[in-house]
Design a protein around this motif. Structure first.
Motif, PDB file in Angstrom:
ATOM      1  N   ARG A  34      17.966 101.041  -5.414  1.00 16.92           N
ATOM      2  CA  ARG A  34      16.748 100.446  -4.829  1.00 16.92           C
ATOM      3  C   ARG A  34      16.393  99.133  -5.555  1.00 16.92           C
ATOM      4  N   TRP A  37      18.915  96.320  -4.815  1.00 18.45           N
ATOM      5  CA  TRP A  37      18.708  95.688  -3.509  1.00 18.45           C
ATOM      6  C   TRP A  37      17.727  94.531  -3.625  1.00 18.45           C
ATOM      7  N   TRP A  38      16.697  94.695  -4.449  1.00 22.03           N
ATOM      8  CA  TRP A  38      15.688  93.648  -4.610  1.00 22.03           C
ATOM      9  C   TRP A  38      16.165  92.517  -5.516  1.00 22.03           C
ATOM     10  N   ARG A  44      22.827  91.493  -1.238  1.00 28.37           N
ATOM     11  CA  ARG A  44      22.028  91.986  -0.115  1.00 28.37           C
ATOM     12  C   ARG A  44      22.402  91.218   1.157  1.00 28.37           C
ATOM     13  N   ARG A  69      19.404  98.740   2.660  1.00 25.62           N
ATOM     14  CA  ARG A  69      18.766  99.425   1.529  1.00 25.62           C
ATOM     15  C   ARG A  69      19.413 100.776   1.261  1.00 25.62           C
TER      16      ARG A  69
END
Length: 194
Positions: A34, A37-38, A44, A69
Protein backbone atom coordinates in the motif's frame (compact mmCIF):
# COMPACT_ATOMS: atom_id res chain seq x y z
CA UNK A 1 31.89 -8.34 -0.05
CA UNK A 2 28.70 -6.46 -0.99
CA UNK A 3 26.98 -9.68 -2.09
CA UNK A 4 27.74 -11.30 1.24
CA UNK A 5 26.50 -8.25 3.18
CA UNK A 6 23.23 -8.12 1.21
CA UNK A 7 22.77 -11.84 1.84
CA UNK A 8 23.36 -11.41 5.59
CA UNK A 9 20.83 -8.57 5.74
CA UNK A 10 18.34 -10.74 3.82
CA UNK A 11 18.93 -13.63 6.25
CA UNK A 12 18.37 -11.32 9.22
CA UNK A 13 15.09 -9.97 7.83
CA UNK A 14 14.02 -13.49 6.93
CA UNK A 15 14.77 -14.73 10.47
CA UNK A 16 12.59 -12.00 11.94
CA UNK A 17 9.75 -12.70 9.48
CA UNK A 18 9.87 -16.43 10.23
CA UNK A 19 9.12 -15.73 13.89
CA UNK A 20 5.57 -14.65 12.96
CA UNK A 21 2.61 -16.57 11.53
CA UNK A 22 2.22 -16.57 7.75
CA UNK A 23 -0.94 -14.45 7.89
CA UNK A 24 0.88 -11.67 9.75
CA UNK A 25 3.88 -11.78 7.40
CA UNK A 26 1.60 -11.56 4.35
CA UNK A 27 -0.38 -8.73 5.97
CA UNK A 28 2.83 -6.80 6.64
CA UNK A 29 3.76 -7.24 2.99
CA UNK A 30 0.36 -5.95 1.92
CA UNK A 31 0.86 -2.88 4.11
CA UNK A 32 4.25 -2.27 2.52
CA UNK A 33 2.57 -2.67 -0.87
CA UNK A 34 0.00 0.00 0.00
CA UNK A 35 2.83 2.38 0.92
CA UNK A 36 4.84 1.44 -2.18
CA UNK A 37 1.88 2.32 -4.39
CA UNK A 38 1.95 5.87 -3.03
CA UNK A 39 5.72 6.41 -2.91
CA UNK A 40 6.66 4.79 -6.23
CA UNK A 41 4.81 6.79 -8.90
CA UNK A 42 6.98 5.53 -11.76
CA UNK A 43 6.11 1.89 -10.98
CA UNK A 44 2.49 2.86 -10.36
CA UNK A 45 2.34 4.36 -13.89
CA UNK A 46 3.91 1.22 -15.38
CA UNK A 47 1.38 -1.00 -13.59
CA UNK A 48 -1.53 1.20 -14.68
CA UNK A 49 -0.28 1.32 -18.28
CA UNK A 50 0.02 -2.47 -18.36
CA UNK A 51 -3.48 -2.83 -16.92
CA UNK A 52 -4.80 -0.49 -19.63
CA UNK A 53 -3.16 -2.69 -22.25
CA UNK A 54 -4.55 -5.86 -20.67
CA UNK A 55 -8.10 -4.62 -20.19
CA UNK A 56 -8.40 -2.14 -23.05
CA UNK A 57 -11.50 -0.05 -22.53
CA UNK A 58 -13.26 -2.59 -20.30
CA UNK A 59 -12.44 -0.88 -16.99
CA UNK A 60 -12.95 2.66 -15.80
CA UNK A 61 -10.08 4.82 -14.58
CA UNK A 62 -11.15 4.18 -10.95
CA UNK A 63 -11.30 0.42 -11.54
CA UNK A 64 -7.82 0.46 -13.08
CA UNK A 65 -6.53 2.47 -10.13
CA UNK A 66 -8.06 0.03 -7.62
CA UNK A 67 -6.64 -2.94 -9.52
CA UNK A 68 -3.21 -1.30 -9.56
CA UNK A 69 -3.37 -0.81 -5.79
CA UNK A 70 -4.43 -4.42 -5.30
CA UNK A 71 -1.52 -5.55 -7.46
CA UNK A 72 1.00 -3.70 -5.28
CA UNK A 73 -0.55 -5.16 -2.11
CA UNK A 74 -0.59 -8.71 -3.46
CA UNK A 75 2.89 -8.51 -4.95
CA UNK A 76 4.49 -7.27 -1.73
CA UNK A 77 2.40 -9.66 0.40
CA UNK A 78 3.53 -12.62 -1.71
CA UNK A 79 7.13 -11.43 -1.69
CA UNK A 80 7.35 -11.29 2.11
CA UNK A 81 5.31 -14.48 2.53
CA UNK A 82 7.75 -16.35 0.28
CA UNK A 83 10.42 -16.10 3.01
CA UNK A 84 8.08 -17.70 5.54
CA UNK A 85 6.70 -20.32 3.12
CA UNK A 86 10.15 -21.71 2.41
CA UNK A 87 10.49 -22.33 6.16
CA UNK A 88 7.19 -24.22 6.64
CA UNK A 89 6.94 -27.98 7.07
CA UNK A 90 5.02 -30.16 4.60
CA UNK A 91 2.07 -30.28 6.98
CA UNK A 92 2.04 -26.51 7.50
CA UNK A 93 2.13 -25.94 3.75
CA UNK A 94 -0.79 -28.32 3.19
CA UNK A 95 -2.77 -26.59 5.95
CA UNK A 96 -2.15 -23.14 4.46
CA UNK A 97 -3.38 -23.96 0.96
CA UNK A 98 -6.65 -25.00 -0.64
CA UNK A 99 -5.99 -26.81 -3.90
CA UNK A 100 -8.61 -26.87 -6.62
CA UNK A 101 -8.42 -28.84 -9.85
CA UNK A 102 -5.74 -31.28 -8.72
CA UNK A 103 -7.49 -33.99 -10.75
CA UNK A 104 -6.12 -32.33 -13.90
CA UNK A 105 -2.56 -32.68 -12.65
CA UNK A 106 -3.14 -36.32 -11.78
CA UNK A 107 -4.60 -36.98 -15.25
CA UNK A 108 -1.49 -35.46 -16.83
CA UNK A 109 0.66 -37.90 -14.91
CA UNK A 110 -1.50 -40.99 -15.62
CA UNK A 111 0.61 -41.88 -18.64
CA UNK A 112 4.32 -42.08 -19.22
CA UNK A 113 4.69 -38.67 -20.89
CA UNK A 114 6.13 -35.62 -19.20
CA UNK A 115 4.26 -32.36 -18.72
CA UNK A 116 5.17 -28.69 -18.98
CA UNK A 117 3.45 -26.35 -16.54
CA UNK A 118 3.23 -22.68 -17.49
CA UNK A 119 3.21 -20.61 -14.31
CA UNK A 120 2.27 -16.95 -13.85
CA UNK A 121 5.22 -14.87 -12.69
CA UNK A 122 2.90 -12.59 -10.73
CA UNK A 123 1.75 -15.24 -8.32
CA UNK A 124 3.38 -16.76 -5.31
CA UNK A 125 5.80 -18.93 -7.27
CA UNK A 126 7.70 -19.82 -4.10
CA UNK A 127 4.52 -21.41 -2.77
CA UNK A 128 4.16 -23.34 -6.03
CA UNK A 129 7.77 -24.54 -5.69
CA UNK A 130 7.03 -25.84 -2.19
CA UNK A 131 3.58 -27.36 -2.75
CA UNK A 132 3.93 -29.02 -6.13
CA UNK A 133 6.30 -31.78 -4.94
CA UNK A 134 3.66 -32.68 -2.33
CA UNK A 135 1.07 -33.42 -5.04
CA UNK A 136 2.82 -36.15 -7.01
CA UNK A 137 5.68 -38.61 -6.74
CA UNK A 138 6.85 -37.80 -10.28
CA UNK A 139 10.12 -35.90 -10.65
CA UNK A 140 9.50 -32.16 -10.89
CA UNK A 141 11.65 -29.22 -11.87
CA UNK A 142 11.50 -25.58 -12.78
CA UNK A 143 13.43 -23.34 -15.12
CA UNK A 144 14.74 -20.27 -13.32
CA UNK A 145 17.02 -17.31 -13.93
CA UNK A 146 20.11 -17.16 -11.73
CA UNK A 147 20.27 -14.21 -9.33
CA UNK A 148 23.26 -11.89 -9.65
CA UNK A 149 24.11 -12.41 -5.96
CA UNK A 150 25.67 -15.91 -5.77
CA UNK A 151 24.87 -16.32 -2.06
CA UNK A 152 21.21 -15.44 -2.55
CA UNK A 153 21.06 -17.67 -5.63
CA UNK A 154 22.46 -20.68 -3.73
CA UNK A 155 19.96 -20.15 -0.92
CA UNK A 156 17.04 -19.79 -3.33
CA UNK A 157 17.96 -23.02 -5.14
CA UNK A 158 18.35 -24.81 -1.81
CA UNK A 159 14.93 -23.67 -0.58
CA UNK A 160 13.18 -24.53 -3.82
CA UNK A 161 14.69 -28.00 -3.85
CA UNK A 162 14.20 -28.92 -0.17
CA UNK A 163 11.02 -30.91 -0.93
CA UNK A 164 12.29 -32.42 -4.17
CA UNK A 165 11.93 -29.76 -6.87
CA UNK A 166 14.94 -29.60 -9.20
CA UNK A 167 16.05 -26.25 -10.60
CA UNK A 168 17.33 -25.70 -14.13
CA UNK A 169 19.16 -22.44 -14.79
CA UNK A 170 17.91 -21.24 -18.17
CA UNK A 171 21.30 -20.07 -19.45
CA UNK A 172 22.76 -23.56 -18.95
CA UNK A 173 20.42 -24.96 -21.58
CA UNK A 174 17.47 -27.28 -21.36
CA UNK A 175 19.07 -30.74 -21.61
CA UNK A 176 18.36 -31.64 -17.96
CA UNK A 177 14.78 -30.36 -18.19
CA UNK A 178 14.22 -32.30 -21.43
CA UNK A 179 15.60 -35.46 -19.79
CA UNK A 180 13.12 -35.01 -16.92
CA UNK A 181 10.26 -34.63 -19.41
CA UNK A 182 11.34 -37.75 -21.35
CA UNK A 183 11.31 -39.67 -18.06
CA UNK A 184 7.71 -38.63 -17.36
CA UNK A 185 8.34 -35.74 -15.00
CA UNK A 186 6.96 -32.23 -14.94
CA UNK A 187 8.76 -28.97 -15.62
CA UNK A 188 7.44 -25.53 -14.65
CA UNK A 189 8.24 -22.46 -16.72
CA UNK A 190 7.38 -18.87 -15.81
CA UNK A 191 5.31 -17.58 -18.72
CA UNK A 192 7.27 -14.35 -19.21
CA UNK A 193 10.77 -15.85 -19.35
CA UNK A 194 12.52 -15.61 -22.70
Amino acid sequence: MTDRLVHLIYRGVEAVLCMFPLRIVHGLGETIGRIAWWVAPAYRRIATRNLCIAFGGELSRDELRNLSRAHFRTLCGNFLASAKIADLSREEIRAAVTIEGIEGVHRLFDGERGSIFVISHLGNWELIAQIFPLLTDRPLGTVYQRLSNPHMDAELRSKRSRLGLQTFERKQGFQAAMKMLREGGGVGVLMDQH
